[in-house]
Design a protein around this motif. Structure first.
Motif, PDB file in Angstrom:
ATOM      1  N   GLN A 172       0.712  -1.143   0.174  1.00  0.00           N
ATOM      2  CA  GLN A 172       0.046   0.243  -0.038  1.00  0.00           C
ATOM      3  C   GLN A 172       1.091   1.059  -0.076  1.00  0.00           C
ATOM      4  N   GLN A 173       2.102   1.278   0.841  1.00  0.00           N
ATOM      5  CA  GLN A 173       2.926   2.526   0.849  1.00  0.00           C
ATOM      6  C   GLN A 173       3.572   2.739  -0.549  1.00  0.00           C
ATOM      7  N   ALA A 174       3.980   1.455  -0.989  1.00  0.00           N
ATOM      8  CA  ALA A 174       4.621   1.525  -2.392  1.00  0.00           C
ATOM      9  C   ALA A 174       3.636   1.960  -3.360  1.00  0.00           C
ATOM     10  N   GLU A 175       2.428   1.742  -3.324  1.00  0.00           N
ATOM     11  CA  GLU A 175       1.493   1.957  -4.559  1.00  0.00           C
ATOM     12  C   GLU A 175       1.354   3.609  -4.354  1.00  0.00           C
ATOM     13  N   SER A 176       1.209   4.099  -3.119  1.00  0.00           N
ATOM     14  CA  SER A 176       0.761   5.447  -2.980  1.00  0.00           C
ATOM     15  C   SER A 176       2.046   6.218  -3.411  1.00  0.00           C
ATOM     16  N   PHE A 177       3.147   5.806  -3.102  1.00  0.00           N
ATOM     17  CA  PHE A 177       4.359   6.416  -3.439  1.00  0.00           C
ATOM     18  C   PHE A 177       4.454   6.607  -5.075  1.00  0.00           C
ATOM     19  N   SER A 178       4.270   5.469  -5.746  1.00  0.00           N
ATOM     20  CA  SER A 178       4.159   5.329  -7.182  1.00  0.00           C
ATOM     21  C   SER A 178       3.269   6.351  -7.842  1.00  0.00           C
ATOM     22  N   GLN A 179       2.037   6.205  -7.016  1.00  0.00           N
ATOM     23  CA  GLN A 179       1.086   7.093  -7.800  1.00  0.00           C
ATOM     24  C   GLN A 179       1.553   8.609  -7.615  1.00  0.00           C
ATOM     25  N   ALA A 180       1.964   9.299  -6.353  1.00  0.00           N
ATOM     26  CA  ALA A 180       2.363  10.271  -6.426  1.00  0.00           C
ATOM     27  C   ALA A 180       3.342  10.661  -7.478  1.00  0.00           C
ATOM     28  N   ILE A 181       4.320   9.777  -7.490  1.00  0.00           N
ATOM     29  CA  ILE A 181       5.563  10.042  -8.596  1.00  0.00           C
ATOM     30  C   ILE A 181       4.948  10.236  -9.769  1.00  0.00           C
ATOM     31  N   LYS A 182       3.858   9.422 -10.239  1.00  0.00           N
ATOM     32  CA  LYS A 182       3.168   9.489 -11.531  1.00  0.00           C
ATOM     33  C   LYS A 182       2.443  10.774 -11.711  1.00  0.00           C
ATOM     34  N   GLU A 183       1.866  11.025 -10.780  1.00  0.00           N
ATOM     35  CA  GLU A 183       1.020  12.432 -10.846  1.00  0.00           C
ATOM     36  C   GLU A 183       1.943  13.677 -10.826  1.00  0.00           C
ATOM     37  N   PHE A 184       2.946  13.795 -10.271  1.00  0.00           N
ATOM     38  CA  PHE A 184       3.861  14.912 -10.388  1.00  0.00           C
ATOM     39  C   PHE A 184       4.968  14.710 -11.183  1.00  0.00           C
ATOM     40  N   GLN A 185       4.845  13.693 -11.878  1.00  0.00           N
ATOM     41  CA  GLN A 185       5.995  13.356 -12.919  1.00  0.00           C
ATOM     42  C   GLN A 185       7.360  13.795 -12.643  1.00  0.00           C
TER      43      GLN A 185
ATOM     44  N   VAL B 137      10.201   0.302  -5.030  1.00  0.00           N
ATOM     45  CA  VAL B 137       9.841   0.940  -6.403  1.00  0.00           C
ATOM     46  C   VAL B 137      10.928   1.498  -6.973  1.00  0.00           C
ATOM     47  N   LEU B 138      11.301   1.065  -8.116  1.00  0.00           N
ATOM     48  CA  LEU B 138      12.510   1.200  -9.150  1.00  0.00           C
ATOM     49  C   LEU B 138      12.161   2.690  -9.737  1.00  0.00           C
ATOM     50  N   LEU B 139      13.084   3.784  -9.472  1.00  0.00           N
ATOM     51  CA  LEU B 139      12.900   4.933 -10.199  1.00  0.00           C
ATOM     52  C   LEU B 139      14.289   5.500 -11.057  1.00  0.00           C
ATOM     53  N   GLU B 140      13.854   5.966 -12.042  1.00  0.00           N
ATOM     54  CA  GLU B 140      15.231   6.405 -12.793  1.00  0.00           C
ATOM     55  C   GLU B 140      14.688   7.982 -12.832  1.00  0.00           C
ATOM     56  N   GLY B 141      15.704   8.707 -12.740  1.00  0.00           N
ATOM     57  CA  GLY B 141      15.721  10.385 -12.438  1.00  0.00           C
ATOM     58  C   GLY B 141      16.830  11.001 -12.408  1.00  0.00           C
TER      59      GLY B 141
ATOM     60  N   ILE C 261      12.707  13.891  -4.224  1.00  0.00           N
ATOM     61  CA  ILE C 261      12.025  12.625  -3.578  1.00  0.00           C
ATOM     62  C   ILE C 261      12.389  12.346  -2.337  1.00  0.00           C
ATOM     63  N   GLU C 262      13.614  12.292  -1.990  1.00  0.00           N
ATOM     64  CA  GLU C 262      14.289  12.118  -0.817  1.00  0.00           C
ATOM     65  C   GLU C 262      13.825  13.071   0.217  1.00  0.00           C
ATOM     66  N   SER C 263      13.842  14.502  -0.299  1.00  0.00           N
ATOM     67  CA  SER C 263      13.475  15.314   0.910  1.00  0.00           C
ATOM     68  C   SER C 263      11.972  15.042   1.412  1.00  0.00           C
ATOM     69  N   VAL C 264      11.185  15.065   0.240  1.00  0.00           N
ATOM     70  CA  VAL C 264       9.700  14.744   0.626  1.00  0.00           C
ATOM     71  C   VAL C 264       9.565  13.439   1.819  1.00  0.00           C
ATOM     72  N   MET C 265      10.188  12.189   1.210  1.00  0.00           N
ATOM     73  CA  MET C 265      10.397  11.077   2.174  1.00  0.00           C
ATOM     74  C   MET C 265      10.677  11.341   3.463  1.00  0.00           C
ATOM     75  N   ARG C 266      11.887  12.244   3.812  1.00  0.00           N
ATOM     76  CA  ARG C 266      12.258  12.415   4.936  1.00  0.00           C
ATOM     77  C   ARG C 266      11.495  13.403   5.694  1.00  0.00           C
ATOM     78  N   ALA C 267      10.660  14.261   5.011  1.00  0.00           N
ATOM     79  CA  ALA C 267       9.623  15.093   5.863  1.00  0.00           C
ATOM     80  C   ALA C 267       8.322  14.440   6.123  1.00  0.00           C
ATOM     81  N   VAL C 268       8.068  13.194   5.706  1.00  0.00           N
ATOM     82  CA  VAL C 268       6.814  12.308   6.013  1.00  0.00           C
ATOM     83  C   VAL C 268       7.351  11.322   7.095  1.00  0.00           C
TER      84      VAL C 268
END
Length: 117
Positions: free
Chosen positions: A40-53, A95-99, A107-114
């Protein structure tokens, strides 16, 4: 004073949080695995990444049938099966991400904040 890591080195692309691992890196971009306790956490994270591109989701394929490769066209990383031991951690999902380094830093800043550090 700590010297700043040079672009193109693994030190430059290292994740800034504990729940991430560097999978492969290039000069200005990298593929990272971000770990979560639940699907569930991975899916929420993936959805946010897709939405914010912010970055591009990749999938990892473990096989001996192909050479090891990062396939940007098909958004996949191919490795031999024994490579799984290097990126998997316990039973966590990832979740595997290229960027770019800048995208990963956001991404890591947001993850630290939450609290996902």
């Amino acid at each position: 004073m700590k010297e700043k890591a040079k672009p193109g080195t693994s030190a430059y692309h290292q994740p800034g949080i504990a729940d991430a691992r560097l999978v492969v890196w290039g000069v200005e971009s990298s593929v990272r695995a971000y770990y979560f306790d639940t699907g569930q956490q991975a899916e929420s994270f993936s959805q946010a990444i897709k939405e914010f591109q912010i970055a591009t989701p990749f999938k990892i394929e473990l096989t001996n049938a192909e050479e090891a490769v990062v396939d940007y066209d098909k958004q996949r990383v191919v490795y031999p099966p024994n490579y799984a031991e290097q990126i998997e951690r316990k039973n966590q999902v990832y979740v595997l991400l290229e960027g770019t380094r800048e995208q990963h830093a956001k991404i890591e800043s947001v993850m630290r904040a939450v609290g996902r550090n």
